[in-house]
Scaffold this motif. Structure first.
Motif, mmCIF file in Angstrom:
data_model
loop_
_atom_site.group_PDB
_atom_site.id
_atom_site.type_symbol
_atom_site.label_atom_id
_atom_site.label_comp_id
_atom_site.label_asym_id
_atom_site.label_seq_id
_atom_site.Cartn_x
_atom_site.Cartn_y
_atom_site.Cartn_z
ATOM 1 N N SER A 162 0.814 -1.211 0.000
ATOM 2 C CA SER A 162 0.000 0.000 0.000
ATOM 3 C C SER A 162 0.850 1.265 0.000
ATOM 4 O O SER A 162 0.393 2.330 -0.431
ATOM 5 C CB SER A 162 -0.954 0.000 1.194
ATOM 6 O OG SER A 162 -0.223 -0.018 2.405
ATOM 7 N N SER A 163 2.097 1.167 0.434
ATOM 8 C CA SER A 163 2.984 2.335 0.435
ATOM 9 C C SER A 163 3.264 2.832 -0.986
ATOM 10 O O SER A 163 3.696 3.972 -1.174
ATOM 11 C CB SER A 163 4.296 2.018 1.143
ATOM 12 O OG SER A 163 4.975 0.973 0.465
ATOM 13 N N THR A 164 3.003 2.001 -1.988
ATOM 14 C CA THR A 164 3.224 2.393 -3.376
ATOM 15 C C THR A 164 1.991 3.033 -4.004
ATOM 16 O O THR A 164 2.037 3.474 -5.153
ATOM 17 C CB THR A 164 3.651 1.186 -4.229
ATOM 18 O OG1 THR A 164 2.561 0.243 -4.282
ATOM 19 C CG2 THR A 164 4.902 0.522 -3.675
ATOM 20 N N ALA A 165 0.887 3.072 -3.258
ATOM 21 C CA ALA A 165 -0.380 3.598 -3.786
ATOM 22 C C ALA A 165 -0.352 5.113 -3.902
ATOM 23 O O ALA A 165 0.382 5.798 -3.189
ATOM 24 C CB ALA A 165 -1.530 3.185 -2.868
ATOM 25 N N ARG A 166 -1.164 5.601 -4.781
ATOM 26 C CA ARG A 166 -1.484 7.029 -4.862
ATOM 27 C C ARG A 166 -2.997 7.121 -4.818
ATOM 28 O O ARG A 166 -3.695 6.384 -5.517
ATOM 29 C CB ARG A 166 -0.947 7.640 -6.140
ATOM 30 C CG ARG A 166 0.564 7.679 -6.125
ATOM 31 C CD ARG A 166 1.095 8.704 -7.057
ATOM 32 N NE ARG A 166 2.565 8.710 -6.947
ATOM 33 C CZ ARG A 166 3.351 8.911 -7.964
ATOM 34 N NH1 ARG A 166 2.855 9.136 -9.155
ATOM 35 N NH2 ARG A 166 4.656 8.915 -7.788
ATOM 36 N N THR A 167 -3.496 8.031 -4.003
ATOM 37 C CA THR A 167 -4.928 8.181 -3.817
ATOM 38 C C THR A 167 -5.361 9.523 -4.398
ATOM 39 O O THR A 167 -4.747 10.550 -4.122
ATOM 40 C CB THR A 167 -5.283 8.105 -2.321
ATOM 41 O OG1 THR A 167 -4.854 6.834 -1.816
ATOM 42 C CG2 THR A 167 -6.773 8.238 -2.105
ATOM 43 N N VAL B 127 -4.012 14.625 -5.349
ATOM 44 C CA VAL B 127 -3.284 13.358 -5.355
ATOM 45 C C VAL B 127 -2.399 13.307 -4.116
ATOM 46 O O VAL B 127 -1.645 14.232 -3.839
ATOM 47 C CB VAL B 127 -2.416 13.224 -6.623
ATOM 48 C CG1 VAL B 127 -1.658 11.901 -6.618
ATOM 49 C CG2 VAL B 127 -3.269 13.359 -7.880
ATOM 50 N N THR B 128 -2.515 12.187 -3.366
ATOM 51 C CA THR B 128 -1.643 11.985 -2.204
ATOM 52 C C THR B 128 -0.966 10.634 -2.327
ATOM 53 O O THR B 128 -1.501 9.708 -2.935
ATOM 54 C CB THR B 128 -2.431 12.044 -0.879
ATOM 55 O OG1 THR B 128 -3.473 11.070 -0.904
ATOM 56 C CG2 THR B 128 -3.042 13.419 -0.655
ATOM 57 N N ASP B 129 0.216 10.516 -1.754
ATOM 58 C CA ASP B 129 0.923 9.241 -1.720
ATOM 59 C C ASP B 129 0.348 8.394 -0.601
ATOM 60 O O ASP B 129 0.009 8.901 0.466
ATOM 61 C CB ASP B 129 2.422 9.450 -1.485
ATOM 62 C CG ASP B 129 3.112 10.049 -2.692
ATOM 63 O OD1 ASP B 129 2.574 9.907 -3.807
ATOM 64 O OD2 ASP B 129 4.180 10.660 -2.516
ATOM 65 N N GLY B 130 0.251 7.097 -0.860
ATOM 66 C CA GLY B 130 -0.209 6.168 0.168
ATOM 67 C C GLY B 130 -1.651 5.733 -0.042
ATOM 68 O O GLY B 130 -2.346 6.234 -0.917
ATOM 69 N N TYR C 166 -5.747 4.818 0.698
ATOM 70 C CA TYR C 166 -6.928 5.575 1.105
ATOM 71 C C TYR C 166 -7.066 5.569 2.621
ATOM 72 O O TYR C 166 -7.313 6.576 3.243
ATOM 73 C CB TYR C 166 -8.177 4.987 0.444
ATOM 74 C CG TYR C 166 -9.462 5.535 1.001
ATOM 75 C CD1 TYR C 166 -9.849 6.837 0.712
ATOM 76 C CD2 TYR C 166 -10.271 4.758 1.825
ATOM 77 C CE1 TYR C 166 -11.019 7.362 1.222
ATOM 78 C CE2 TYR C 166 -11.436 5.278 2.350
ATOM 79 C CZ TYR C 166 -11.811 6.568 2.046
ATOM 80 O OH TYR C 166 -12.965 7.089 2.557
ATOM 81 N N GLU D 147 -5.418 4.872 6.338
ATOM 82 C CA GLU D 147 -4.152 4.769 7.077
ATOM 83 C C GLU D 147 -4.313 3.707 8.156
ATOM 84 O O GLU D 147 -4.786 3.989 9.254
ATOM 85 C CB GLU D 147 -3.782 6.122 7.699
ATOM 86 C CG GLU D 147 -3.483 7.200 6.675
ATOM 87 C CD GLU D 147 -2.265 6.892 5.830
ATOM 88 O OE1 GLU D 147 -1.318 6.254 6.307
ATOM 89 O OE2 GLU D 147 -2.270 7.307 4.652
#
Length: 117
Positions: free
Chosen positions: A54-59, A69-72, A74, A76
């Motif tokens: 999930s650390s590679t996700a962009r939300t 756009v945020t890193d990580g 949806y 936490e």
């Protein structure tokens, strides 16, 4: 035949990363058992994949000025969606019965009909 998605929404990424090859093999064996049970009721896995951490996700979130756009992920949390299967099956109830084996390897399994409308 109807289409469904089988989600693994509560897998602990840190526990997976810390697991041994034998731990990982038990999960793969459980998934293979699900595939066999699904085939026995006339269903099939038609797609699916494990997901990168999930650390590679962009939300992306809708805002009044466009998309933010945020890193990580949806959510936490330690638990994250780790993968999914797309399946076809004649009976939702039979699919739920076959998928019960997956709880031996995944703490939560979510099954949803695909909205083909």
């Amino acid at each position: 035949m109807s289409d469904y998605v089988v989600l693994f929404p509560a897998d602990d990424e840190a526990a997976w990363a810390a697991g041994t090859d034998a731990d990982h093999q038990r999960t793969h064996d459980t998934d293979a058992e699900f595939a066999a049970r699904l085939k026995a009721i006339g269903g099939a896995i038609t797609g699916g994949a494990g997901l990168a951490p999930s650390s590679t996700a962009r939300t992306l979130r809708r805002t009044e000025s466009g998309a933010m756009v945020t890193d990580g992920p949806y959510a936490e949390t330690v638990e994250q969606v780790s993968g999914f299967y797309l399946v076809t099956c004649d009976s939702y109830d039979d699919l739920v019965g076959a998928a019960q084996v997956l709880t031996q390897a995944h703490p939560v399994v979510e099954i949803r009909p695909v909205d083909n409308g």
